[in-house]
Scaffold this active site. Structure first.
Site, mmCIF file in Angstrom:
data_model
loop_
_atom_site.group_PDB
_atom_site.id
_atom_site.type_symbol
_atom_site.label_atom_id
_atom_site.label_comp_id
_atom_site.label_asym_id
_atom_site.label_seq_id
_atom_site.Cartn_x
_atom_site.Cartn_y
_atom_site.Cartn_z
ATOM 1 N N GLU A 74 -4.423 -9.411 2.473
ATOM 2 C CA GLU A 74 -5.281 -9.168 3.644
ATOM 3 C C GLU A 74 -6.489 -10.085 3.725
ATOM 4 O O GLU A 74 -6.949 -10.399 4.828
ATOM 5 C CB GLU A 74 -5.751 -7.702 3.659
ATOM 6 C CG GLU A 74 -4.685 -6.692 4.061
ATOM 7 C CD GLU A 74 -3.798 -6.241 2.911
ATOM 8 O OE1 GLU A 74 -3.817 -6.893 1.840
ATOM 9 O OE2 GLU A 74 -3.074 -5.256 3.072
ATOM 10 N N GLU B 217 0.835 -1.210 0.000
ATOM 11 C CA GLU B 217 0.000 0.000 0.000
ATOM 12 C C GLU B 217 0.869 1.259 0.000
ATOM 13 O O GLU B 217 0.572 2.232 -0.688
ATOM 14 C CB GLU B 217 -0.938 -0.025 1.206
ATOM 15 C CG GLU B 217 -1.926 -1.185 1.113
ATOM 16 C CD GLU B 217 -2.973 -1.163 2.204
ATOM 17 O OE1 GLU B 217 -3.989 -0.486 2.009
ATOM 18 O OE2 GLU B 217 -2.773 -1.803 3.246
#
Ligand code: NAD
Length: 680
Positions: free
Chosen positions: A144, A122
């Site tokens: 995730e 990210e």
């Protein structure tokens, strides 16, 4: 290069080109994680750069902690969340920080070597350029969903913006990692180079500022609300063939976010954070976090000894020995493989080639893996190997013959191991001059897909041998589970309950399809009869004979009939099912939902009963290890967190009654009192 500033976790160096190298080396952690403290320091760093952008020609994010870049957010902090609002505001704050990085007027590069996962990806996505080393261990991804959430630091929004919805959402939904070359192909990184060129490439990108990819017309079209609605429905339909929303809500939430708000506007970030906040409190997320920590626990048992195997000798090149040999060769070990059957040896070599092709991709690496495997019908490798693993037919007399030979020929410091499924180690070790050298290293079938390996302590096995065996298992990237020497150890005892119920239903006239479908309803990857075909019906028969009990009698009658006809399952193209070129022939059958529910419950009770007994008999010493065993060794659905964790979600009194009823109908089943107390 002058060192300009050092924080607890970050250090900043400015070079002669006025490039600021921002390097991460998280204090007191084995790997770089983006924990609260790290992000707080990053805020200060970014604020300083923002305040004086003219002092700097560009910024490079890099890792100062080999071998990885950043492995993600701190999962311990995620698991400790008890106020969802706090979690959402932390994510919003981090999103703002990453947006500030993205908005810097000077070029920002992420120079990636090693794992770049979750929060690390990210952060990289917020940089203007991403460069990756072509090292084998460089892996980039947003995994995730594996802990029941999706990215929350802006990663899902930026992945879709950068890669387009098809590739971007796919990457997040699957939670898969890609290597550097795949990342380049996807457009996730701008360039790939050898590690020695990574810094030089970062300087080049800052000095030449190549054009940043703009949103394509295709991306713009797919962001139109009407198109989002249509595509969202298609994505969900495809997803439903793999996972159910009530079991794994995160991927569905991700699609909903995109359908509702797209990725182009600021509100996409708010929706992303809110959605992760909601997911954090779901039972799926809590259970998947539990599974994540169980995995860590198993990995830790492999770290207790500093032992590396360079040469393994394997005796038996059948279904298991051949696949274990292939796995070891692909993982860098020299393997000598012994079997009287040249056909079995030939098949093991071709399976090694296939596995290497799948895993290693590059021609020279594939060739090297195949070259590491040496067929050795006369067993010359025994004298040289640090570890000798027996994986021959499940027959005590044969195993005795094999171990007598090993005992006479092996190095004095070599470890002896057996892959037996059901024989007692103490019985096998009776022919050895030093029975303390024998340990069980019990792999699961199919070897390439099952992450667990049981490390079995026999009556005589010494501690060092156990620790060495666990270190070997970790070395070949599997999860070692220490278990005591009981018939069937842990996982097969529990699966035994599943098989027993499946065979009982078959003997009672239930159809194969209904029986296997009920197993799927419980969330297991294979029904009991599918699984028996995979394992081999002859192996199942031998195992059930060794695990004698009334539960096994029905199974034995059914299996004996099949074995007598030469129908051994997948390996003979015929077992409970027929196979053509290794593919199962599927027949459509109407499934009665009521029958499925009854059978599913029987399967659960059969397995639970055995799991409690294993705990009572101290085959393993904790609820956690039972659950780790069933999730990683039997494929029990991770979203339930393990069979005992699943049992804990039920009404205690009702479950006790159901178990008592189950026991009254199964002679072998006894009450596991201390385990029951541990559970509650
Ligand atoms: P298999 O029948 O596929 O292979 C056994 C191999 O042993 C054959 O290739 C045979 O030629 C060879 N062999 C026979 N005599 C030998 C000798 N004297 N020296 C060397 N090799 C000899 O059996 P498998 O399924 O690979 O099982 C092997 C072992 O692994 C058994 O102990 C079994 O219980 C255990 N195991 C099996 C599974 C499974 O799912 N099949 C899973 C875990 C453990």
């Amino acid at each position: 290069m002058a060192k300009t500033k050092v924080y607890k976790n970050w250090s900043l160096h400015e070079d002669e080109n006025k490039i600021l190298w921002v390097a991460l080396n998280v204090a007191n952690e084995e790997v770089n994680v983006l924990n609260f403290a790290v992000l707080q320091e990053l805020e200060t760093i970014v604020a300083d750069i923002k305040a004086n952008p003219n002092n700097t020609s560009g910024v490079v994010f890099i890792s100062d902690k080999a071998p990885d870049f950043i492995v993600g957010a701190d999962v311990k902090e995620i698991a400790a969340v008890n106020d969802v609002n706090d979690a959402v505001s932390h994510m919003r704050k981090t999103q703002t920080l990453f947006s500030q990085i993205e908005a810097l007027p000077i070029p920002v590069v992420a120079a990636i070597n090693g794992f770049c996962l979750g929060g690390g990806t990210e952060l990289a996505l917020a940089c203007h350029y991403r460069l990756a080393s072509d090292e084998k261990h460089t892996q980039i991804g947003l995994p995730e969903v594996k802990i029941g959430i999706h990215p929350g630091f802006g990663g899902s929004v930026r992945a879709i913006r950068l890669l387009g919805v098809f590739q971007g959402i796919g990457l997040v939904l699957e939670g898969r990692n890609v290597d550097a070359l795949q990342a380049k192909k996807l457009g996730l990184v701008d360039d790939v180079m050898p590690l020695r060129e990574l810094r030089r490439a970062a300087v080049y990108y800052i000095q030449h500022k190549p054009k940043v990819k703009k949103n394509s017309w295709m991306n713009k079209v797919t962001e139109i609300p009407f198109v989002r609605n249509l595509l969202g429905a298609l994505f969900k339909k495809k997803l439903a063939t793999k996972v159910k929303s009530e079991q794994y809500p995160a991927p569905y939430a991700l699609i909903d976010n995109w359908v509702n708000v797209g990725t182009l506007e600021e509100k996409a970030f708010a929706a992303e954070a809110e959605s992760v906040g909601t997911l954090l409190s779901t039972p799926t997320c809590r259970n998947l976090l539990r599974v994540f920590f169980l995995q860590g626990k198993l990995k830790a048992t492999g770290k207790e000894a500093d032992f590396k195997v360079r040469h393994i000798h394997i005796v038996g090149a059948g279904v298991m020995g051949g696949d274990i040999a292939a796995w070891c060769a692909v993982h860098g070990l020299r393997v000598t493989l012994q079997d009287p059957s040249l056909q079995a040896l030939g098949s093991a070599v071709s399976r090694t080639y296939e596995l290497a092709k799948k895993r290693l991709k590059k021609k020279h690496l594939i060739q090297a893996a195949v070259d590491r495997l040496c067929p050795d019908p006369s067993g010359d490798g025994i004298a040289h190997a640090e570890l000798i693993l027996e994986a021959a037919v499940e027959n005590l007399a044969l195993k005795h013959e094999i171990f007598k030979q090993i005992d006479a020929r092996a190095r004095p410091d070599a470890i002896f191991a057996t892959n037996t499924s059901s024989l007692r180690l103490a019985d096998i070790a009776s022919v050895l001059t030093q029975p303390q050298r024998l340990v069980g290293i019990h792999f699961f079938n199919p070897v390439a897909y099952m992450p667990l390996v049981e490390v079995v302590k026999g009556k005589h096995t010494d501690k060092t041998t156990i620790a060495y065996a666990a270190a070997f298992v970790k070395q070949i990237k599997k999860l070692p589970l220490p278990v005591e020497d009981a018939p069937g150890f842990l996982v097969n005892q529990i699966i035994g309950g599943y098989f027993a119920e499946g065979f009982k239903a078959l003997a009672a006239g239930e159809s194969i399809q209904v029986i296997d479908a009920a197993g799927h309803c419980l969330g297991l990857p294979m029904g009991p009869l599918e699984l028996a075909d995979q394992v081999g019906l002859d192996v199942c028969l031998a195992v059930s004979k060794n695990l004698i009990g009334d539960d096994a009698k029905t199974a034995q009658a059914v299996l004996q009939g099949k074995v007598d006809k030469g129908e051994l399952g997948r390996k003979t193209q015929k077992g409970f099912y027929n196979y053509v070129k290794g593919k199962r022939v599927r027949a459509k059958t109407a499934l009665d939902p009521e029958k499925l529910t009854v059978l599913e419950r029987q399967f659960f009770l059969g397995m639970l009963n055995r799991a409690l007994l294993c705990l009572d008999e101290a085959v393993v010493n904790s609820v956690d290890l039972v659950d780790a065993g069933v999730v990683f060794g039997a494929g029990f659905p991770p979203f339930q967190g393990g069979i005992l964790q699943y049992a804990r979600t039920m009404d205690k009194q009702n479950l006790a009654k159901e178990l008592a009823c189950y026991r009254s109908m199964n002679v072998q089943a006894v009450e596991a009192t201390s385990a029951w107390k541990l559970l509650w």
